[in-house]
Design a protein around this motif. Structure first.
Motif, PDB file in Angstrom:
ATOM      1  N   ALA A 210     -25.008   0.398 -71.469  1.00  0.00           N
ATOM      2  CA  ALA A 210     -23.694  -0.227 -71.624  1.00  0.00           C
ATOM      3  C   ALA A 210     -22.569   0.802 -71.547  1.00  0.00           C
ATOM      4  O   ALA A 210     -21.417   0.480 -71.833  1.00  0.00           O
ATOM      5  N   GLY A 211     -22.902   2.024 -71.137  1.00  0.00           N
ATOM      6  CA  GLY A 211     -21.894   3.072 -71.083  1.00  0.00           C
ATOM      7  C   GLY A 211     -21.068   3.024 -69.812  1.00  0.00           C
ATOM      8  O   GLY A 211     -21.431   2.385 -68.825  1.00  0.00           O
ATOM      9  N   HIS A 212     -19.933   3.706 -69.843  1.00  0.00           N
ATOM     10  CA  HIS A 212     -19.045   3.791 -68.685  1.00  0.00           C
ATOM     11  C   HIS A 212     -19.496   4.930 -67.774  1.00  0.00           C
ATOM     12  O   HIS A 212     -19.819   6.028 -68.236  1.00  0.00           O
ATOM     13  N   SER A 213     -19.496   4.682 -66.482  1.00  0.00           N
ATOM     14  CA  SER A 213     -19.760   5.737 -65.512  1.00  0.00           C
ATOM     15  C   SER A 213     -18.443   6.372 -65.099  1.00  0.00           C
ATOM     16  O   SER A 213     -17.361   5.835 -65.350  1.00  0.00           O
ATOM     17  N   ALA A 214     -18.526   7.534 -64.438  1.00  0.00           N
ATOM     18  CA  ALA A 214     -17.338   8.237 -63.960  1.00  0.00           C
ATOM     19  C   ALA A 214     -17.659   8.860 -62.611  1.00  0.00           C
ATOM     20  O   ALA A 214     -18.791   9.331 -62.390  1.00  0.00           O
ATOM     21  N   VAL A 215     -16.695   8.872 -61.710  1.00  0.00           N
ATOM     22  CA  VAL A 215     -16.893   9.391 -60.357  1.00  0.00           C
ATOM     23  C   VAL A 215     -15.872  10.484 -60.085  1.00  0.00           C
ATOM     24  O   VAL A 215     -14.668  10.282 -60.259  1.00  0.00           O
ATOM     25  N   LEU A 216     -16.379  11.643 -59.652  1.00  0.00           N
ATOM     26  CA  LEU A 216     -15.541  12.755 -59.228  1.00  0.00           C
ATOM     27  C   LEU A 216     -16.056  13.223 -57.870  1.00  0.00           C
ATOM     28  O   LEU A 216     -17.097  13.875 -57.782  1.00  0.00           O
ATOM     29  N   GLY A 217     -15.345  12.855 -56.802  1.00  0.00           N
ATOM     30  CA  GLY A 217     -15.809  13.216 -55.470  1.00  0.00           C
ATOM     31  C   GLY A 217     -17.138  12.572 -55.156  1.00  0.00           C
ATOM     32  O   GLY A 217     -17.283  11.352 -55.204  1.00  0.00           O
ATOM     33  N   SER A 218     -18.135  13.388 -54.858  1.00  0.00           N
ATOM     34  CA  SER A 218     -19.474  12.873 -54.559  1.00  0.00           C
ATOM     35  C   SER A 218     -20.395  12.914 -55.770  1.00  0.00           C
ATOM     36  O   SER A 218     -21.602  12.726 -55.640  1.00  0.00           O
ATOM     37  N   LYS A 219     -19.836  13.152 -56.963  1.00  0.00           N
ATOM     38  CA  LYS A 219     -20.634  13.224 -58.183  1.00  0.00           C
ATOM     39  C   LYS A 219     -20.370  12.013 -59.066  1.00  0.00           C
ATOM     40  O   LYS A 219     -19.216  11.615 -59.246  1.00  0.00           O
ATOM     41  N   VAL A 220     -21.448  11.432 -59.594  1.00  0.00           N
ATOM     42  CA  VAL A 220     -21.349  10.300 -60.508  1.00  0.00           C
ATOM     43  C   VAL A 220     -21.956  10.717 -61.840  1.00  0.00           C
ATOM     44  O   VAL A 220     -23.020  11.343 -61.876  1.00  0.00           O
ATOM     45  N   TYR A 221     -21.283  10.365 -62.930  1.00  0.00           N
ATOM     46  CA  TYR A 221     -21.712  10.764 -64.258  1.00  0.00           C
ATOM     47  C   TYR A 221     -22.049   9.533 -65.095  1.00  0.00           C
ATOM     48  O   TYR A 221     -21.327   8.541 -65.083  1.00  0.00           O
ATOM     49  N   PHE A 222     -23.171   9.626 -65.835  1.00  0.00           N
ATOM     50  CA  PHE A 222     -23.614   8.548 -66.705  1.00  0.00           C
ATOM     51  C   PHE A 222     -23.890   9.109 -68.092  1.00  0.00           C
ATOM     52  O   PHE A 222     -24.547  10.152 -68.226  1.00  0.00           O
ATOM     53  N   PRO A 223     -23.419   8.453 -69.153  1.00  0.00           N
ATOM     54  CA  PRO A 223     -23.701   8.933 -70.507  1.00  0.00           C
ATOM     55  C   PRO A 223     -25.135   8.632 -70.917  1.00  0.00           C
ATOM     56  O   PRO A 223     -25.747   7.672 -70.443  1.00  0.00           O
ATOM     57  N   CYS A 224     -25.663   9.461 -71.798  1.00  0.00           N
ATOM     58  CA  CYS A 224     -27.013   9.277 -72.342  1.00  0.00           C
ATOM     59  C   CYS A 224     -26.928   8.715 -73.756  1.00  0.00           C
ATOM     60  O   CYS A 224     -25.907   8.847 -74.438  1.00  0.00           O
ATOM     61  N   LYS A 225     -28.014   8.096 -74.187  1.00  0.00           N
ATOM     62  CA  LYS A 225     -28.062   7.610 -75.565  1.00  0.00           C
ATOM     63  C   LYS A 225     -27.984   8.763 -76.547  1.00  0.00           C
ATOM     64  O   LYS A 225     -27.489   8.608 -77.657  1.00  0.00           O
ATOM     65  N   GLN A 226     -28.517   9.909 -76.141  1.00  0.00           N
ATOM     66  CA  GLN A 226     -28.324  11.112 -76.941  1.00  0.00           C
ATOM     67  C   GLN A 226     -26.886  11.557 -76.712  1.00  0.00           C
ATOM     68  O   GLN A 226     -26.530  12.041 -75.636  1.00  0.00           O
ATOM     69  N   SER A 227     -26.040  11.371 -77.694  1.00  0.00           N
ATOM     70  CA  SER A 227     -24.591  11.427 -77.508  1.00  0.00           C
ATOM     71  C   SER A 227     -24.067  12.780 -77.040  1.00  0.00           C
ATOM     72  O   SER A 227     -22.927  12.880 -76.598  1.00  0.00           O
ATOM     73  N   THR A 228     -24.853  13.827 -77.118  1.00  0.00           N
ATOM     74  CA  THR A 228     -24.375  15.154 -76.733  1.00  0.00           C
ATOM     75  C   THR A 228     -24.619  15.465 -75.267  1.00  0.00           C
ATOM     76  O   THR A 228     -24.324  16.570 -74.810  1.00  0.00           O
TER      77      THR A 228
END
Length: 380
Positions: A210-228
């Motif tokens: 249920a986390g928000h993704s983020a896009v920077l150029g050709s990179k996509v970021y996804f949060p983990c359940k491990q909050s760090t």
């Protein structure tokens, strides 16, 4: 009249629709194929970037099913795309670059990408090499290993300014994890109608579904359940990496991108904490900036009792808070706040930003994607 129409606020698209119904001359400016395409381009250039926020997507889940909803936030609540609202067994995953991505487990396909402006839809089947990770065990099946995943949609047009992405190519980035295979990722292209090769990282990282993704150029970021930690999927180089956040505050969660950096946000002691982070090569962290905004001058006292960050509108610079008094929008640059929806619990909202002038399928907005297995339908 054309110059007057150009100055109609972009967050009030109903005004242009009503104007087109006044007479043939006005309709020719706004809706006839040649003039309307030129007007739409000039309108976007006059007001953008960024595109205005027309509404947001959210999910309402019950014991047996989920419903996706679209809530209009325009000056007059007129923009309500039928493809995105009240769809049973549709689960909204992401909204970006004029498109919305849904998980549709009860349909023949696994994903549907929608263009709310043109009402075009593309059906996508999950890659069979990892489609099993999307299956959820029955309650009480304690032997089943944990399987988690998330996905994001983004424009694939080269050097696009994302003011008019309608009908252009798009990508769907998928990242999953289980104990047997670790973390893995693949990307779907609407141009080839194929998923790329699956890449692996030999360690499981439970993805926050249920986390928000983020896009920077050709990179996509996804949060983990491990909050760090967050997972970085470099689609250009076909690499996966895990980034350890340089802070231990579990209340700070990834919400999107601001000024070319990853933005994390959270609430603590009636204050909105913001942390911008620049990700370097190989999962390193290059730079961090922190900001704190006091909420007591911005929100009613009831809204401070129980609140959470549920969304961020990229480009517009607005944070959304779900509170006991309703859904509030906080503009980071001006410091202004506004209630945009009634009291209701939101776990996550996905703002939808785009220009809407009443024009459909003109000026290159055909809504068709290449690829033999991609389906697109248009409702006028």
């Amino acid at each position: 009249m054309r110059e007057i129409f150009l100055r109609v606020p972009p967050d009030d698209p109903a005004s242009l629709v009503r104007a087109a119904a006044v007479c043939k001359a006005w309709r020719a400016i706004l809706l006839s194929s040649d003039d309307a395409a030129s007007f739409a381009r000039d309108y976007r250039a006059f007001h953008g970037p960024p595109p205005p926020m027309l509404g947001f997507l959210h999910n309402k889940c019950y014991k047996t099913h989920c419903l996706s909803h679209f809530v209009s936030t325009t000056a007059t609540p007129s923009f309500r795309p039928p493809a995105c609202h009240g769809r049973r067994h549709w689960y909204a995953l992401d909204s970006r670059h004029g498109r919305a991505l849904f998980y549709t487990p009860k349909s023949d396909e696994d994903f549907v990408v929608c263009d709310p402006i043109t009402d075009d839809r593309w059906a996508i089947h999950a890659d069979p090499r990892y489609s099993d990770v999307m299956w959820k065990p029955q309650d009480g099946d304690e032997d089943e290993e944990e399987k988690t995943w998330n996905a994001a949609v983004l424009c694939a047009k080269d050097r696009c300014d994302h003011l008019d992405c309608h009908g252009g190519p798009f990508l769907v980035a998928f990242v999953g994890s289980d104990e047997q295979r670790g973390t893995f990722a693949s990307v779907y292209s609407s141009e080839t109608d194929q998923w790329s090769k699956v890449i692996f990282l030999n360690q499981p990282n439970a993805i926050m579904e249920a986390g928000h993704s983020a896009v920077l150029g050709s990179k996509v970021y996804f949060p983990c359940k491990q909050s760090t930690q967050i997972v970085e999927f470099n689609m250009g180089e076909h690499k996966l990496a895990v980034i350890n956040k340089p802070f231990n505050q579990a209340y700070l969660a990834l919400v999107g991108v601001e000024d070319g950096m990853l933005l994390f946000a959270g609430l603590r002691e009636s204050k909105l904490h913001l942390l911008s982070m620049e990700a370097g090569p190989n999962g390193a962290v290059a730079w961090v900036r922190c900001r704190i905004i006091a909420l007591k001058p911005l929100l009613p006292s009831r809204a401070l009792l129980k609140a959470s960050v549920v969304g961020f509108a990229e480009g517009i610079g607005a944070i959304f808070l779900s509170t006991e008094a309703g859904l509030f929008k906080i503009e980071l640059n001006s410091g202004r706040s506004r209630k945009i929806y009634r009291k209701m619990f939101f776990e996550k909202i996905m703002p939808y930003t785009s220009f809407y002038t009443g024009v459909r399928n003109v000026g290159g907005c055909s809504g068709r994607a290449s690829g033999a297995g991609v389906t697109a339908t248009t409702a006028m």
